[in-house]
Design a protein around this motif. Structure first.
Motif, short mmCIF file in Angstrom:
data_model
loop_
_atom_site.label_atom_id
_atom_site.label_comp_id
_atom_site.label_asym_id
_atom_site.label_seq_id
_atom_site.Cartn_x
_atom_site.Cartn_y
_atom_site.Cartn_z
N GLU A 172 0.64 -1.24 0.06
CA GLU A 172 -0.14 0.11 -0.05
C GLU A 172 0.94 1.33 -0.15
O GLU A 172 0.59 2.13 -0.64
N ARG A 173 2.02 1.27 0.79
CA ARG A 173 2.74 2.41 0.82
C ARG A 173 3.35 2.58 -0.66
O ARG A 173 3.54 3.71 -0.99
N LYS A 174 3.82 1.51 -1.26
CA LYS A 174 4.40 1.70 -2.57
C LYS A 174 3.39 2.37 -3.37
O LYS A 174 3.57 3.02 -4.31
N VAL A 175 2.07 1.74 -3.56
CA VAL A 175 1.19 2.29 -4.45
C VAL A 175 0.95 3.62 -4.05
O VAL A 175 0.90 4.64 -5.14
N LEU A 176 0.77 4.24 -2.95
CA LEU A 176 0.39 5.57 -2.50
C LEU A 176 1.86 6.38 -3.06
O LEU A 176 1.66 7.65 -3.38
N SER A 177 2.88 5.82 -2.85
CA SER A 177 4.12 6.58 -3.35
C SER A 177 4.35 6.94 -4.80
O SER A 177 4.37 8.19 -5.18
N MET A 178 3.62 5.95 -5.44
CA MET A 178 3.75 5.91 -7.07
C MET A 178 2.55 6.86 -7.47
O MET A 178 2.78 7.69 -8.28
N PHE A 179 1.54 6.93 -6.92
CA PHE A 179 0.17 7.54 -6.90
C PHE A 179 0.64 9.04 -6.81
O PHE A 179 0.27 9.94 -7.59
N SER A 180 1.35 9.19 -5.76
CA SER A 180 1.60 10.86 -5.29
C SER A 180 2.59 11.40 -6.23
O SER A 180 2.92 12.62 -6.39
N ILE A 181 3.27 10.80 -7.17
CA ILE A 181 3.97 11.49 -8.27
C ILE A 181 3.46 11.23 -9.61
O ILE A 181 4.00 11.59 -10.61
N GLY A 182 2.28 10.98 -9.53
CA GLY A 182 1.35 11.21 -10.77
C GLY A 182 1.43 9.90 -11.74
O GLY A 182 0.85 10.10 -12.94
N MET A 183 1.72 8.68 -11.33
CA MET A 183 1.68 7.51 -12.07
C MET A 183 0.29 7.14 -12.48
O MET A 183 -0.65 7.54 -11.53
N SER A 184 -0.05 6.71 -13.44
CA SER A 184 -1.36 6.32 -13.72
C SER A 184 -1.90 4.77 -13.30
O SER A 184 -0.80 4.21 -12.82
N TYR A 185 -2.98 4.30 -12.91
CA TYR A 185 -3.36 3.05 -12.36
C TYR A 185 -2.75 1.99 -13.02
O TYR A 185 -2.14 1.01 -12.44
N ARG A 186 -2.72 2.20 -14.47
CA ARG A 186 -1.93 1.27 -15.44
C ARG A 186 -0.57 0.90 -14.96
O ARG A 186 -0.17 -0.01 -14.97
N ASP A 187 0.01 1.89 -14.98
CA ASP A 187 1.39 2.04 -14.77
C ASP A 187 1.68 1.50 -13.17
O ASP A 187 2.81 0.66 -12.97
N ILE A 188 0.95 1.89 -12.45
CA ILE A 188 1.23 1.38 -10.93
C ILE A 188 1.11 -0.16 -10.95
O ILE A 188 1.75 -0.80 -10.46
N ASN A 189 0.01 -0.55 -11.67
CA ASN A 189 -0.23 -2.09 -11.57
C ASN A 189 0.92 -2.85 -12.25
O ASN A 189 1.40 -3.76 -11.70
N GLN A 190 1.35 -2.24 -13.26
CA GLN A 190 2.52 -2.82 -13.75
C GLN A 190 3.81 -2.89 -12.99
O GLN A 190 4.51 -3.83 -13.00
N HIS A 191 4.03 -1.79 -12.37
CA HIS A 191 5.12 -1.91 -11.43
C HIS A 191 5.04 -2.96 -10.09
O HIS A 191 5.99 -3.26 -9.72
N VAL A 192 4.02 -2.96 -9.64
CA VAL A 192 3.65 -3.71 -8.64
C VAL A 192 3.78 -5.08 -9.36
O VAL A 192 4.35 -6.22 -8.27
N GLU A 193 3.26 -5.54 -10.46
CA GLU A 193 3.47 -6.89 -10.97
C GLU A 193 5.16 -7.10 -11.16
O GLU A 193 5.49 -8.24 -10.90
N ASP A 194 5.98 -6.13 -11.51
CA ASP A 194 7.44 -6.23 -11.64
C ASP A 194 7.87 -6.49 -10.33
O ASP A 194 9.11 -7.57 -10.51
N MET A 195 7.41 -5.60 -9.65
CA MET A 195 8.28 -5.78 -8.28
C MET A 195 7.85 -7.00 -7.18
O MET A 195 8.77 -7.76 -6.66
N TYR A 196 6.64 -7.26 -7.10
CA TYR A 196 6.29 -8.20 -6.27
C TYR A 196 5.58 -9.47 -7.08
O TYR A 196 5.15 -10.37 -6.36
N GLY A 197 5.47 -9.34 -8.23
CA GLY A 197 4.55 -10.52 -8.93
C GLY A 197 3.15 -10.42 -8.54
O GLY A 197 2.38 -11.32 -8.75
N LEU A 198 2.29 -9.21 -8.35
CA LEU A 198 1.11 -9.28 -7.56
C LEU A 198 0.44 -8.48 -8.87
O LEU A 198 0.62 -7.40 -9.20
N ASN A 199 -0.97 -8.82 -9.05
CA ASN A 199 -1.88 -7.96 -10.05
C ASN A 199 -2.74 -7.12 -8.97
O ASN A 199 -3.31 -7.63 -8.33
N VAL A 200 -2.43 -5.76 -9.28
CA VAL A 200 -3.46 -4.79 -8.49
C VAL A 200 -4.36 -4.34 -9.37
O VAL A 200 -4.11 -3.57 -10.44
N SER A 201 -5.62 -4.57 -9.25
CA SER A 201 -6.49 -4.02 -9.96
C SER A 201 -6.74 -2.37 -10.09
O SER A 201 -6.49 -2.01 -8.79
#
Length: 400
Positions: A100-129
Motif C-alpha cells: 500500500e505504501r508503494k502504491v501511494l508513493s507511485m500515486f503521489s508522483i502522478g503515475m497512472s493506475y495502469r503504470d502502478i499495476n505494472q510496477h507492482v507486478e514487476d516488483m512483487y508478482g502481484l496483480n493490483v486492479s
C-alpha cells in the motif's frame, strides 16, 4: 502440511540468480512458514487462556499478498470460533502495508493506475486492479478532510493565493472547476500550504469564503497577501483581514498588458515598461509610468489606465529591500506549486469526481511538504524588517 524451508536449496537458487522477492521468490516459502508458525503460536496461546472448553479445528486456506510474492496460507481455526488472530486478521489479505505504501508513493508522483499495476507486478508478482488502487488511494480522503480543517497559526507574514482549473465530471457532464491554493510563509520562514478548496468558478466571492475559513481556523493576521489581478480580490481580503497589505502580482499585470499591445510594438513597449516595475523606488516608478503614458497613452489607453487604476496595490513592494521584493512582487511561489500539480495530473484529461482530483493533489502536497524543511534565504533578516514595517503586529508571536 507445510514443508520446512530448505536453506541449502535457497542458497543454490540465490547463486543461480533467482530473485529474493517477487513472484516465485526465494523468500516466499520462508515467509509462509514463519507466518503459519506464528499463527499456530497465537492459537495455542488463545486455547491456553480460553475459559470455555475449546480445541483446534483444522485450517482454512487463504491467499496472502506480500512483497515476497503471493502464497497460500493455512490459517488455523478453533472449534468455538472465538480465535481472532492478530498477525493476519480474518478478512486481511496482505501481510504488511508495504505494498500500500508503494502504491501511494507511485500515486503521489502522478503515475497512472495502469503504470502502478505494472510496477507492482514487476516488483512483487502481484496483480493490483484499478479498483484496488482506487480503494488504497481513497484512504487519503479522510486524511485530506482532517487536513483541510486543521487549526492554523495565528499569524502569517506572507501568503500567496491563486487558483488552477480542472475538468471534473458532474451530473453526467464535465465542468471546469477552480482549485484554490493558499501557500504561506510561516513564522519560521518555511512554506506551508494552508488550504485547498474547490469551486465551479474562480471569483472574489468564493475567495471571501476561503479567507473566512482561514479566519475560523485560527488565522488572525496576515501581513502581506500576494494575489493576481482578479477583480474584487483586494476588497475580499480587506473584508476579513482589514490590516493586510495586498500586493498584486506584477508579472500577471505585465502579461495582461501585453495582450492589448500590437505584436509589432511589443518589444518597444516592454523596453519602456521595464523602468516602471524595475525602478529603485516608488517615486522613480511613477516617473517612468508618466513617461510610458506620454509615449504610449494615445495608442494603448486601456493598458495605461489599468496600471493607474491598480497602482496602489501594484506598488507596495517598492518600499521594501530587494530580498523582500523578490518574495512578494509575484505569485510565482504558488504558481510553482501549481506546476507540480500539472505534472501530477498531465496524464489525466479529466476527473470522474471531486475526490479523485483532490486526493491526487493532496498526495502531491505531502510530497512537496517533505522538501520544505528549511526557511527561505535571508529569512531572519526579512522577518526582523517586516516586524519594523508592521510595527507591533508580530510582537505576540515573535520568540524573543
Amino acid at each position: 502440511m507445510t514443508q520446512p524451508f530448505n536453506f541449502e536449496q535457497a542458497l543454490k537458487d540465490l547463486q543461480s540468480g533467482k530473485s529474493l522477492t517477487g513472484k516465485d521468490s526465494i523468500l516466499g516459502p520462508l515467509i509462509k512458514q514463519l507466518t503459519e508458525a506464528a499463527l499456530q503460536a497465537e492459537l495455542e496461546q488463545h486455547l491456553a487462556h480460553d475459559p470455555q472448553p475449546n480445541r483446534k479445528n483444522g485450517k482454512t486456506p487463504k491467499t496472502i499478498k506480500h512483497p515476497s510474492g503471493n502464497f497460500e496460507l493455512d490459517a488455523p481455526r478453533d472449534r468455538n470460533g472465538t480465535f481472532e488472530p492478530q498477525l493476519i486478521k480474518k478478512n486481511q489479505t496482505t501481510l504488511t502495508d508495504e505494498i500500500e505504501r508503494k502504491v501511494l508513493s507511485m500515486f503521489s508522483i502522478g503515475m497512472s493506475y495502469r503504470d502502478i499495476n505494472q510496477h507492482v507486478e514487476d516488483m512483487y508478482g502481484l496483480n493490483v486492479s484499478n479498483a484496488t488502487v482506487s480503494a488504497i488511494t481513497d484512504k487519503l480522503i479522510p486524511e485530506l478532510k482532517a487536513w483541510q480543517q486543521r487549526p492554523l497559526d495565528s499569524h502569517y507574514p506572507i501568503v500567496w493565493l491563486d487558483a488552477i482549473h480542472y475538468k471534473v465530471k458532474e451530473d453526467g457532464r464535465y465542468v471546469s472547476k477552480a482549485v484554490y491554493t493558499l501557500l504561506a510563509l510561516n513564522m519560521k520562514g518555511k512554506k506551508e500550504i494552508l488550504g485547498l478548496h474547490l469551486s465551479e468558478n474562480e471569483g472574489a466571492n468564493y475567495w471571501l469564503s476561503v479567507l473566512t475559513d482561514l479566519n475560523n481556523r485560527g488565522v488572525k493576521d496576515i501581513l502581506i497577501a500576494c494575489v493576481d489581478g482578479l477583480t474584487g480580490f483586494p476588497e475580499a481580503i480587506a473584508s476579513i483581514f482589514p490590516h493586510t497589505e495586498t500586493q498584486l502580482c506584477v508579472i500577471h499585470q505585465i502579461r495582461n498588458s501585453m495582450k492589448y499591445v500590437a505584436s509589432k510594438n511589443q518589444k518597444a513597449f516592454m523596453a519602456d515598461l521595464k523602468p516602471v516595475y524595475r525602478a529603485v523606488s516608488k517615486e522613480a516608478a511613477e516617473m517612468a509610468l508618466d513617461e510610458l503614458e506620454a509615449k504610449w497613452g494615445d495608442a494603448y489607453p486601456l493598458v495605461i489606465n489599468s496600471w493607474r487604476r491598480k497602482w496602489h496595490n501594484l506598488s507596495h513592494y517598492f518600499k521594501y529591500p530587494e530580498h523582500i521584493r523578490k518574495v512578494i512582487y509575484t505569485t510565482n511561489a504558488v504558481e510553482a506549486v501549481h506546476r507540480q500539480f500539472r505534472k501530477l495530473t498531465k496524464t489525466k484529461g479529466a476527473f470522474p469526481n471531486e475526490n479523485s482530483l483532490l486526493k491526487l493533489l493532496y498526495a502531491g502536497i505531502l510530497n512537496a511538504s517533505d522538501k520544505w524543511t528549511m526557511p527561505i534565504h535571508n529569512w531572519s533578516l526579512c522577518l526582523s524588517q517586516l516586524a519594523i514595517y508592521f510595527e507591533g503586529r508580530l510582537d505576540s508571536v515573535l520568540e524573543i
